[in-house]
Motif scaffolding. Sequence first.
Motif, PDB file in Angstrom:
ATOM      1  N   PRO A 122       0.804  -1.223   0.000  1.00  0.00           N
ATOM      2  CA  PRO A 122       0.000   0.000   0.000  1.00  0.00           C
ATOM      3  C   PRO A 122       0.841   1.280   0.000  1.00  0.00           C
ATOM      4  CG  PRO A 122       0.043  -0.985   2.161  1.00  0.00           C
ATOM      5  CD  PRO A 122       0.772  -1.933   1.273  1.00  0.00           C
ATOM      6  N   ASN A 123       0.198   2.315  -0.472  1.00  0.00           N
ATOM      7  CA  ASN A 123       0.744   3.661  -0.500  1.00  0.00           C
ATOM      8  C   ASN A 123       1.009   4.156   0.922  1.00  0.00           C
ATOM      9  OD1 ASN A 123       0.445   6.554  -0.351  1.00  0.00           O
ATOM     10  ND2 ASN A 123      -0.040   6.448  -2.526  1.00  0.00           N
ATOM     11  N   THR A 124       2.152   4.797   1.117  1.00  0.00           N
ATOM     12  CA  THR A 124       2.497   5.225   2.476  1.00  0.00           C
ATOM     13  C   THR A 124       1.528   6.273   3.009  1.00  0.00           C
ATOM     14  OG1 THR A 124       4.024   6.754   1.470  1.00  0.00           O
ATOM     15  CG2 THR A 124       4.971   4.764   2.412  1.00  0.00           C
ATOM     16  N   ALA A 125       1.031   7.128   2.113  1.00  0.00           N
ATOM     17  CA  ALA A 125       0.110   8.165   2.567  1.00  0.00           C
ATOM     18  C   ALA A 125      -1.181   7.525   3.096  1.00  0.00           C
ATOM     19  CB  ALA A 125      -0.205   9.115   1.430  1.00  0.00           C
ATOM     20  N   VAL A 126      -1.640   6.461   2.427  1.00  0.00           N
ATOM     21  CA  VAL A 126      -2.853   5.771   2.872  1.00  0.00           C
ATOM     22  C   VAL A 126      -2.621   5.171   4.257  1.00  0.00           C
ATOM     23  CG1 VAL A 126      -4.340   3.789   2.428  1.00  0.00           C
ATOM     24  CG2 VAL A 126      -3.626   5.271   0.538  1.00  0.00           C
ATOM     25  N   LEU A 127      -1.470   4.486   4.390  1.00  0.00           N
ATOM     26  CA  LEU A 127      -1.150   3.873   5.673  1.00  0.00           C
ATOM     27  C   LEU A 127      -1.055   4.911   6.771  1.00  0.00           C
ATOM     28  CD1 LEU A 127       1.461   1.065   5.001  1.00  0.00           C
ATOM     29  CD2 LEU A 127      -0.966   0.878   5.557  1.00  0.00           C
TER      30      LEU A 127
ATOM     31  N   PRO B  88      -0.429  14.000   5.180  1.00  0.00           N
ATOM     32  CA  PRO B  88      -1.130  12.750   5.518  1.00  0.00           C
ATOM     33  C   PRO B  88      -2.600  12.872   5.125  1.00  0.00           C
ATOM     34  CG  PRO B  88       0.263  13.446   7.321  1.00  0.00           C
ATOM     35  CD  PRO B  88       0.333  14.517   6.294  1.00  0.00           C
ATOM     36  N   ALA B  89      -3.081  11.843   4.465  1.00  0.00           N
ATOM     37  CA  ALA B  89      -4.353  11.964   3.784  1.00  0.00           C
ATOM     38  C   ALA B  89      -5.524  12.276   4.729  1.00  0.00           C
ATOM     39  CB  ALA B  89      -4.643  10.674   3.038  1.00  0.00           C
ATOM     40  N   ASN B  90      -5.448  11.774   5.900  1.00  0.00           N
ATOM     41  CA  ASN B  90      -6.633  11.905   6.738  1.00  0.00           C
ATOM     42  C   ASN B  90      -6.253  12.426   8.110  1.00  0.00           C
ATOM     43  OD1 ASN B  90      -9.197  11.797   7.557  1.00  0.00           O
ATOM     44  ND2 ASN B  90      -9.294   9.560   7.801  1.00  0.00           N
ATOM     45  N   SER B  91      -5.577  13.528   8.124  1.00  0.00           N
ATOM     46  CA  SER B  91      -5.081  14.040   9.382  1.00  0.00           C
ATOM     47  C   SER B  91      -6.253  14.566  10.217  1.00  0.00           C
ATOM     48  CB  SER B  91      -4.082  15.151   9.132  1.00  0.00           C
ATOM     49  OG  SER B  91      -3.741  15.739  10.341  1.00  0.00           O
ATOM     50  N   LEU B  92      -6.406  13.957  11.341  1.00  0.00           N
ATOM     51  CA  LEU B  92      -7.515  14.414  12.189  1.00  0.00           C
ATOM     52  C   LEU B  92      -7.122  15.622  13.016  1.00  0.00           C
ATOM     53  CD1 LEU B  92      -9.333  11.274  13.516  1.00  0.00           C
ATOM     54  CD2 LEU B  92     -10.045  12.938  11.811  1.00  0.00           C
ATOM     55  N   MET B  93      -5.795  15.779  13.148  1.00  0.00           N
ATOM     56  CA  MET B  93      -5.331  16.934  13.904  1.00  0.00           C
ATOM     57  C   MET B  93      -4.566  17.879  13.007  1.00  0.00           C
ATOM     58  SD  MET B  93      -4.333  15.629  17.692  1.00  0.00           S
ATOM     59  CE  MET B  93      -3.322  17.036  17.859  1.00  0.00           C
ATOM     60  N   PRO B  94      -5.277  18.622  12.204  1.00  0.00           N
ATOM     61  CA  PRO B  94      -4.563  19.556  11.336  1.00  0.00           C
ATOM     62  C   PRO B  94      -3.844  20.583  12.204  1.00  0.00           C
ATOM     63  CG  PRO B  94      -6.922  20.023  11.329  1.00  0.00           C
ATOM     64  CD  PRO B  94      -6.736  18.831  12.202  1.00  0.00           C
ATOM     65  N   THR B  95      -2.580  20.819  11.865  1.00  0.00           N
ATOM     66  CA  THR B  95      -1.857  21.784  12.690  1.00  0.00           C
ATOM     67  C   THR B  95      -2.511  23.145  12.524  1.00  0.00           C
ATOM     68  OG1 THR B  95      -0.323  21.709  10.865  1.00  0.00           O
ATOM     69  CG2 THR B  95       0.464  20.844  12.962  1.00  0.00           C
ATOM     70  N   PRO B  96      -2.936  23.724  13.618  1.00  0.00           N
ATOM     71  CA  PRO B  96      -3.580  25.026  13.499  1.00  0.00           C
ATOM     72  C   PRO B  96      -2.561  26.067  13.059  1.00  0.00           C
ATOM     73  CG  PRO B  96      -3.147  24.501  15.797  1.00  0.00           C
ATOM     74  CD  PRO B  96      -2.710  23.312  14.995  1.00  0.00           C
TER      75      PRO B  96
END
Lengths: 445, 311
Positions: free
Chosen positions: A121-126, A274-282
């Motif tokens: 798998p793609n590293t970004a997905v992982l 990262p594709a699905n970052s739940l904590m976007p750096t403010p």
Amino acid sequence: MSKLWLIIKREYLAKVRNKSFVIMTFLSPILMVGMIVLIAYLTKVNDSERRVLTILDESVFFDQDFNPTPSTAYVSLRDISLEAAKDSTASLGYYGLLYIPPESTLIKAAEGAVFFSRESPNTAVLAGLEEIFQHRLREQKLKDIGVSEADFATIQNQYELNTATFTGRQSVKGINEIKAIIGGGFGYLIMMFIIIYGGFVMRSVIEEKTSRVIEVIISSVKPFQLMLGKIIGNSLAGITQFAIWIVSAGLLLLVVLLIFDIDPTGLGNPTPMPANSLMPTPPSPSGVDTLQQYAEELYRIPWAMLIFFFVVYFLLGYLIYSSIYAAIGAAVDNETDTQQFIFPIILPLMLAIYVGFFSVFNNPHGPIAVGFSLFPLTSPIVMLMRLPGGLGEGGVPVWQLITSLVLLAGTFLGIVWLAAKIYRVGILMYGKKPSYREIFKWLKY
Amino acid sequence: MNTILVADEVTKKFGNHLALNKISLEIPKNSIYGLLGPNGAGKTTLIRIINQITYPDTGKVYFDGQPLQPRHVSMIGYLPEERGLYKSMKVGEQALYLAQLKGLSLSEARTRLKYWFDRLDIGDWWNRKIQELSKGMAQKIQFIVTVLHKPKLLIFDEPFSGFDPINANIIKDEILQLKADGTSIIFSTHRMESVEELCEYIALIHNAEKILDGKLSEIKKAYKNNVFNVGLMANNGEELLQELDGNFSISGSNYDPEEGQLHFRVQLPSEDTRDFLQYVSGRASIHNFVETIPSASDIFIQTVQSKNLHE
């Protein structure tokens, strides 16, 4: 003087009228812009691909966590076996299957989770998936030790040490690197110019030798005049080409950007988040300030001084190297014989670039940086990498600049003298493949 | 002394190799001077010194009575042995460039080029590139740019190599015309027979040394050894030959009884041929009687050999 002018004019015209030169001059910007557009286009295409992942969560701990993002969509599967889930994922052509086993605790479930996919798998997905697990695990562990999420957020702060110069000016981190990159740009320009247009001079000398016109010419003018005329004429052709490249590449790029509506600021930054970052750096509250500071620092770079010394180092450095190229051209009979002599020229140039990028970035005033900015064969590149830091206090000590320039000027005279001697003898030697020993002997003729 | 060029004990070394050893020459004005010698003798080095391409280690060169100076290059025309032109440059442009390098103004160069292009009937080549021309055509251009600036001294190194016989003759005639107009000319070659008939003066160079120089006719006079080729019409050739052999020094004889022709060489004791002719004419009719004059290369070989014997 007028003969020198005649030679310069002929060399210049011969070069700029040359078909391959004309083609290269006008094709290169198109190729360059084409490459940039292609890269931008591919990046866009790459980004727009949306992956669909299936999730078989038998533990039900992660029910609410997989939310679609622009690059990833999730399909939840229920009440089927792992094998059936794999089959249906594959047959639907989805990217992969995340399996979470039916464990009693969240931690165990996370440990047992497996991601199945057709290829590795793609590293970004992982990374996106891992981020989700990490977030839930941290939440769980915080709960276990009795710390609330809000409390955790207050202790998790980013710390940055403030920096200032002794004179009290606030300095920004990384500005040395930026300055070195600016200087490195100048240095790189000099290197490229030397390698491309030094080769012009060399080939032009070889052409005169192979066409046997050389002796006719030097029965009218001094060999040194001819050499100088060739170097100047070819360099002017080089400068013309460079100018056309810069102007036309700029214009073309502008046109292309307008047509395709590509944001040029995005081009320098192709690394995917990262594709699905739940904590976007403010956005840090001081971000605008920092940007302002960078702008001020850049503004404070002594551009006039920098450009002045760029011209000085460029001229001296280029003349040193191109006269060596002329001497090589004179020594050999055809271009294939030049290899053994060219490598030792390219070596200090490469050394200068690499040493510059590694040690000047690290420490613009360290002993290696100082040494290479004094050594005449590397100083045009390395000194220019150091100079954006300023001259005098806090920058390059004046004595170093003067020493470097004196050494460079002295070397210039010495090398041009030696090269002229080799040139003078070499142009009249036919049918011999010279060795270093042979050339050394010529110096005594 | 009415000389265009004087070399005074010119010596030149390349490293350990002695290229010229105290060469002294005097080249009279408006003469054709042959600088003769085998390859590697030092001729080209001497010519390069005259053209100020290289400089002598010791010794002096005088041009038209003055020590050689940079400004003299515009008064010398030089056709080197290794010659050529810029291949991708147009004929006219190239000729103008080379003429300007010799100090002609652009307009002057253009006028003279027109004249020469018309004269050699190559006017329509002006805008063609050298690489499109044949070798012989390129040589014509090369000749024109050599003489265009009306030099007082013309130097041709291996002048006729590379020319086909027709072009060689055209160029030869042009050179003779230039000489008639007052130009002094140096021919340098290892093919001595190719210029012998043109030269009034020669110098023989061998192993960096001048072994002989002077007026060709005088040298030949000095070197001739009173040998004559004789052809007789005689029916009794065999007997006659025997008889002659008893009285004169005869060699290389050959008798054809069918034609009744007897050929041989005779070495006479002096320039005086009367006794011999009297003797022969009483016995046979003389078909031919020619003095064998040594060629430049004969003289060269003879001199080198005698030098080697002395050493």
